[in-house]
Scaffold this motif. Structure first.
Motif, PDB file in Angstrom:
ATOM      1  N   GLU A 114       0.830  -1.209   0.000  1.00  0.00           N
ATOM      2  CA  GLU A 114       0.000   0.000   0.000  1.00  0.00           C
ATOM      3  C   GLU A 114       0.862   1.256   0.000  1.00  0.00           C
ATOM      4  N   ARG A 117       2.228   1.605  -3.445  1.00  0.00           N
ATOM      5  CA  ARG A 117       1.183   2.027  -4.376  1.00  0.00           C
ATOM      6  C   ARG A 117       0.933   3.523  -4.265  1.00  0.00           C
ATOM      7  N   LYS A 118       0.783   3.993  -3.036  1.00  0.00           N
ATOM      8  CA  LYS A 118       0.536   5.428  -2.819  1.00  0.00           C
ATOM      9  C   LYS A 118       1.740   6.254  -3.256  1.00  0.00           C
ATOM     10  N   GLU A 121       1.679   6.623  -6.902  1.00  0.00           N
ATOM     11  CA  GLU A 121       0.714   7.625  -7.348  1.00  0.00           C
ATOM     12  C   GLU A 121       1.309   9.032  -7.278  1.00  0.00           C
TER      13      GLU A 121
END
Length: 169
Positions: A114, A117-118, A121
């Protein structure tokens, strides 16, 4: 991509300074986004520990302390916190009853996924705002830097030797 003739050459110290500036900026960015709640409950120091354990599953505590350049008591506190939230587990070393190894739990792997992933982004948003030529140059330069550092896992290669891997490994 711009040719070498179009870009004023930078000295090695200038390039190293620019890379260092980016590392510091990214640290601040990750800390700011962590404060927004998406990367909690791990601090940057705890995330660094998790990255190292992810790269070197079953790493011995002593070797991890050398990789992270932290004292045994500080490392133990970091591990206590991560174990209390279910991100890492300690196990006796198969090579020595006096040593402990670390592994990420399923929850720890999920948390890192996570975070990554962030982080992806945020980086994608910034990189998308760059002209295509600069993006290509950045990708080429970062690949070269990674290769110069020894590739992945960097920590293992930088600190290879008896402290990282036991004789039976």
């Amino acid at each position: 991509m711009t040719s070498d003739a179009e870009v004023a050459p930078l000295g090695h110290d200038d390039v190293a300074s620019a890379a260092g500036d980016i590392v510091e900026l990214l640290d601040l960015l990750w800390e700011r986004t962590r404060d927004r709640g998406w990367a909690a409950p791990a601090s940057l120091a705890q995330l660094r520990l998790m990255y190292a354990v992810d790269r070197e599953d079953g790493i011995r505590m002593r070797a991890l302390g050398a990789v992270l350049n932290v004292s045994a008591p500080s490392l133990s506190r970091l591990c206590d916190r991560l174990q209390s939230v279910g991100f890492v587990e300690r196990r006796p070393s198969p090579h020595s009853g006096r040593e402990v190894t670390l592994s990420l739990t399923t929850r720890g792997h999920a948390h890192l996924a996570e975070v990554r992933r962030k982080r992806g982004e945020v980086l994608t948003t910034a990189i998308d705002s760059m002209p295509a030529g600069q993006r290509a140059e950045l990708a080429h330069g970062l690949t070269g830097l990674r290769d110069a550092l020894g590739g992945r896992p960097v920590a293992h290669r930088m600190f290879a030797g008896p402290a990282v891997r036991g004789p039976a490994d």
